[in-house]
Motif scaffolding. Structure first.
Motif, PDB file in Angstrom:
ATOM      1  N   ILE A  20       1.338  20.869   0.858  1.00 32.87           N
ATOM      2  CA  ILE A  20       2.097  19.645   1.131  1.00 32.87           C
ATOM      3  C   ILE A  20       1.818  19.130   2.543  1.00 32.87           C
ATOM      4  CG2 ILE A  20       4.434  18.799   1.576  1.00 32.87           C
ATOM      5  CD1 ILE A  20       5.334  20.436  -0.855  1.00 32.87           C
ATOM      6  N   ILE A  21       1.875  20.029   3.532  1.00 31.38           N
ATOM      7  CA  ILE A  21       1.676  19.610   4.920  1.00 31.38           C
ATOM      8  C   ILE A  21       0.247  19.132   5.155  1.00 31.38           C
ATOM      9  CG2 ILE A  21       1.717  20.398   7.324  1.00 31.38           C
ATOM     10  CD1 ILE A  21       4.038  22.248   6.517  1.00 31.38           C
ATOM     11  N   ALA A  22      -0.704  19.724   4.436  1.00 36.75           N
ATOM     12  CA  ALA A  22      -2.088  19.247   4.537  1.00 36.75           C
ATOM     13  C   ALA A  22      -2.189  17.790   4.108  1.00 36.75           C
ATOM     14  CB  ALA A  22      -3.006  20.111   3.680  1.00 36.75           C
ATOM     15  N   GLY A  23      -1.464  17.422   3.037  1.00 34.60           N
ATOM     16  CA  GLY A  23      -1.489  16.042   2.551  1.00 34.60           C
ATOM     17  C   GLY A  23      -0.734  15.082   3.428  1.00 34.60           C
ATOM     18  N   TYR A  47      16.003  18.460   6.579  1.00 31.48           N
ATOM     19  CA  TYR A  47      14.776  18.151   7.298  1.00 31.48           C
ATOM     20  C   TYR A  47      13.607  19.060   6.923  1.00 31.48           C
ATOM     21  CZ  TYR A  47      18.200  15.674  10.146  1.00 31.48           C
ATOM     22  OH  TYR A  47      19.214  14.848  10.566  1.00 31.48           O
ATOM     23  N   TYR A  48      13.552  19.463   5.663  1.00 29.32           N
ATOM     24  CA  TYR A  48      12.474  20.355   5.233  1.00 29.32           C
ATOM     25  C   TYR A  48      11.105  19.666   5.285  1.00 29.32           C
ATOM     26  CZ  TYR A  48      16.441  22.996   3.384  1.00 29.32           C
ATOM     27  OH  TYR A  48      17.618  23.674   3.257  1.00 29.32           O
ATOM     28  N   ILE A  49      11.069  18.417   4.860  1.00 26.32           N
ATOM     29  CA  ILE A  49       9.797  17.672   4.812  1.00 26.32           C
ATOM     30  C   ILE A  49       9.629  16.808   6.051  1.00 26.32           C
ATOM     31  CG2 ILE A  49       8.385  16.058   3.495  1.00 26.32           C
ATOM     32  CD1 ILE A  49       8.877  18.683   2.056  1.00 26.32           C
ATOM     33  N   VAL A  50      10.633  16.026   6.352  1.00 19.93           N
ATOM     34  CA  VAL A  50      10.599  15.110   7.493  1.00 19.93           C
ATOM     35  C   VAL A  50      11.582  15.614   8.538  1.00 19.93           C
ATOM     36  CG1 VAL A  50      10.929  12.744   8.269  1.00 19.93           C
ATOM     37  CG2 VAL A  50      10.019  13.190   5.985  1.00 19.93           C
ATOM     38  N   LEU A  95     -12.447  10.863  -2.171  1.00 20.83           N
ATOM     39  CA  LEU A  95     -12.020  11.800  -3.210  1.00 20.83           C
ATOM     40  C   LEU A  95     -10.643  12.393  -2.923  1.00 20.83           C
ATOM     41  CD1 LEU A  95     -15.346  13.759  -3.877  1.00 20.83           C
ATOM     42  CD2 LEU A  95     -14.141  12.324  -5.529  1.00 20.83           C
ATOM     43  N   ILE A  96     -10.291  12.477  -1.636  1.00 19.82           N
ATOM     44  CA  ILE A  96      -8.995  13.076  -1.305  1.00 19.82           C
ATOM     45  C   ILE A  96      -7.861  12.057  -1.263  1.00 19.82           C
ATOM     46  CG2 ILE A  96     -10.137  14.912   0.001  1.00 19.82           C
ATOM     47  CD1 ILE A  96      -9.160  13.557   2.562  1.00 19.82           C
ATOM     48  N   PHE A  97      -8.196  10.765  -1.355  1.00 17.15           N
ATOM     49  CA  PHE A  97      -7.147   9.747  -1.277  1.00 17.15           C
ATOM     50  C   PHE A  97      -6.113   9.856  -2.397  1.00 17.15           C
ATOM     51  CE2 PHE A  97      -9.791   6.568   1.439  1.00 17.15           C
ATOM     52  CZ  PHE A  97      -9.620   7.395   2.528  1.00 17.15           C
ATOM     53  N   PRO A  98      -6.517  10.099  -3.661  1.00 19.08           N
ATOM     54  CA  PRO A  98      -5.489  10.272  -4.690  1.00 19.08           C
ATOM     55  C   PRO A  98      -4.524  11.414  -4.367  1.00 19.08           C
ATOM     56  CG  PRO A  98      -7.609   9.864  -5.714  1.00 19.08           C
ATOM     57  CD  PRO A  98      -7.872  10.049  -4.250  1.00 19.08           C
ATOM     58  N   TYR A  99      -5.061  12.519  -3.842  1.00 16.40           N
ATOM     59  CA  TYR A  99      -4.208  13.655  -3.447  1.00 16.40           C
ATOM     60  C   TYR A  99      -3.239  13.240  -2.341  1.00 16.40           C
ATOM     61  CZ  TYR A  99      -3.241  17.756  -0.484  1.00 16.40           C
ATOM     62  OH  TYR A  99      -2.651  18.697   0.321  1.00 16.40           O
ATOM     63  N   LEU A 100      -3.756  12.546  -1.322  1.00 16.46           N
ATOM     64  CA  LEU A 100      -2.900  12.114  -0.225  1.00 16.46           C
ATOM     65  C   LEU A 100      -1.823  11.149  -0.717  1.00 16.46           C
ATOM     66  CD1 LEU A 100      -5.537  11.475   2.617  1.00 16.46           C
ATOM     67  CD2 LEU A 100      -4.229  13.551   2.155  1.00 16.46           C
TER      68      LEU A 100
END
Length: 437
Positions: free
Chosen positions: A52-55, A363-366, A338-343
């Motif tokens: 998740i954080i990579a995206g 605040y787990y994600i943001v 190729l990574i845009f759909p994932y992002l």
């Protein structure tokens, strides 16, 4: 006295330098995000947290860092040809454009281009007075203009119909709601004729004309002025502009004929450009060749346009694989798509819900850690603004004051774009009916 020569760094070396800088930023991002990974990992697990954080942060940060450093290295080559006289044909494909076509033609008449301009308006099954208005404008401004008809709906059919009728070595495509600045054609042709022979197309710089209309046009102004223009400048620097957009671009006719013209695709300009790159026809970008276009003024039309763009990218992948591109530059530039759909999926289904959770104290994600990305975001936008301001200064243009649109663009634009892009991917996956406009 001997003049000291500037030290020349080959483009391929700059390419790798920028990757090194971007990778260092990536490592820094990983380091400062360790507490974030640990906290989120306690809820969903370490591996899902990293994904998740990579995206959300790692990959977008890497791409933005690469963009910033590449722009620092970019130095647009000087023109070798300043006043070209090569005959050029201008294709204007249109459907129901009677309100704006005359203005588009009037700005063609104002060009300072010294060569012959052959204008072909392709009426693609209009139900209004587009054809008669175009003919009248051509006569009024004393232009070499003709109108032809293509009943089969689709921009590719219209453009291919015109392609079969011309013999000029250069062809420009122009949207019917797009107006040219006075030197636009001259600068576009000058860039192509000043470039090596393998350059087969040059994309012009398309900016927003109707930015004062409402919220949607105000934020799109900054997307075109900062985002799209800077990305094209990056791609042009590596000789692989990924979209010579149909709204305003120049092509060598022989390259178009070699590829059989424009494919039957909703993103016909994307597919054409990637096919050019695949046969080692490089594509440049000329930031000084500026045109202004009308962008969607309602959410519905904005969604249709941007989902169509996302769908067009998937179409391009089906026809041209990044690993089949001939150069390391175009392999990378097309491959990053190729990574845009994932992002976009992560942003849509994780980031936006995470933002909503943060409003309620979760605040787990943001959370506070995300503030570390703000310096890069500000640096990225400042760098893009710096380069675009120089373009406007050289053309004698003024940047409109649109502070509200700028902050809305920086803070909210991706919240609209990612879900819309996901919609486009889904439309192509489900093979839903294609809509041109």
């Amino acid at each position: 006295m001997e003049t000291k020569k500037n030290y020349y760094i080959p483009v391929v070396r700059k390419f790798w330098y920028c990757h090194v800088f971007a990778f260092l930023w990536f490592l820094f991002s990983v380091f400062i995000s360790l507490p974030w990974i640990k906290e989120l990992g306690q809820v969903i697990g370490i591996i899902p947290s990293i994904i998740i954080i990579a995206g959300i942060a790692y990959l977008p940060g890497y791409l933005n860092a690469f963009l910033v450093f590449s722009l620092f290295f970019d130095n647009q080559p000087k023109f070798k040809v300043h006043d070209p006289t090569e005959p050029v044909s201008i294709f204007i494909s249109c459907k129901n454009e009677e309100k704006g076509i005359s203005d588009t033609i009037r700005h063609i008449a104002k060009q300072d281009y010294k060569g012959d301009m052959n204008i072909i308006v392709i009426d693609n099954a209009s139900t209004d007075l587009t054809s008669s208005v175009a003919l009248k404008a051509g006569q009024e401004y004393n232009l070499d203009l003709k109108v032809i008809y293509e009943e089969k709906p689709g921009k590719n059919f219209a453009l291919n119909r015109a392609l079969a009728m011309v013999d000029t070595p250069l062809i420009i495509t122009l949207d019917a709601d797009t107006i040219l600045t006075k030197p636009a054609v001259r600068l576009l042709v000058s860039r192509l004729l000043s470039a090596p022979n393998e350059i087969c197309a040059v994309a012009g710089s398309v900016l927003v004309r109707n930015s004062r209309k409402n919220f949607w046009t105000r934020i799109q102004e900054w997307d075109y002025f900062l985002g799209i223009a800077s990305i094209k400048r990056l791609q042009g620097f590596y000789q692989g502009t990924l979209v010579a957009q149909g709204a305003f671009s120049l092509y060598k006719r022989e390259a178009l004929e070699k590829l059989g013209g424009w494919d039957d695709a909703i993103g016909e300009d994307i597919v054409l450009t990637w096919q050019m790159l695949q046969i080692n026809c490089k594509v440049y970008f000329e930031p000084l060749a500026v045109a202004f276009t009308d962008v969607p003024e309602t959410l519905v039309h904005f969604v249709r346009q941007r989902s169509r763009w996302a769908r067009g990218m998937i179409e391009a992948f089906k026809r041209v694989k990044p690993w089949n591109q001939p150069s390391i530059f175009t392999k990378y530039l097309t491959g990053t798509n190729l990574i845009f759909p994932y992002l976009d999926v992560v942003y849509t289904f994780v980031w936006i819900p995470g933002l909503i959770l943060a409003i309620f104290g979760y605040y787990y994600i943001v959370g506070a850690t995300i503030l570390f990305v703000l310096p890069l975001a500000l640096l990225t936008n400042y760098t893009m603004y710096h380069y675009q301001r120089k373009v406007f200064d050289r053309l004698g243009l003024k940047i409109r004051k649109n502070i509200f649109g700028f902050f809305a663009y920086v803070l909210t634009y991706q919240m609209f774009m990612s879900p819309i892009s996901v919609l486009g991917y889904a439309q192509e996956f489900l093979q839903l009916k294609r809509v041109w406009k």
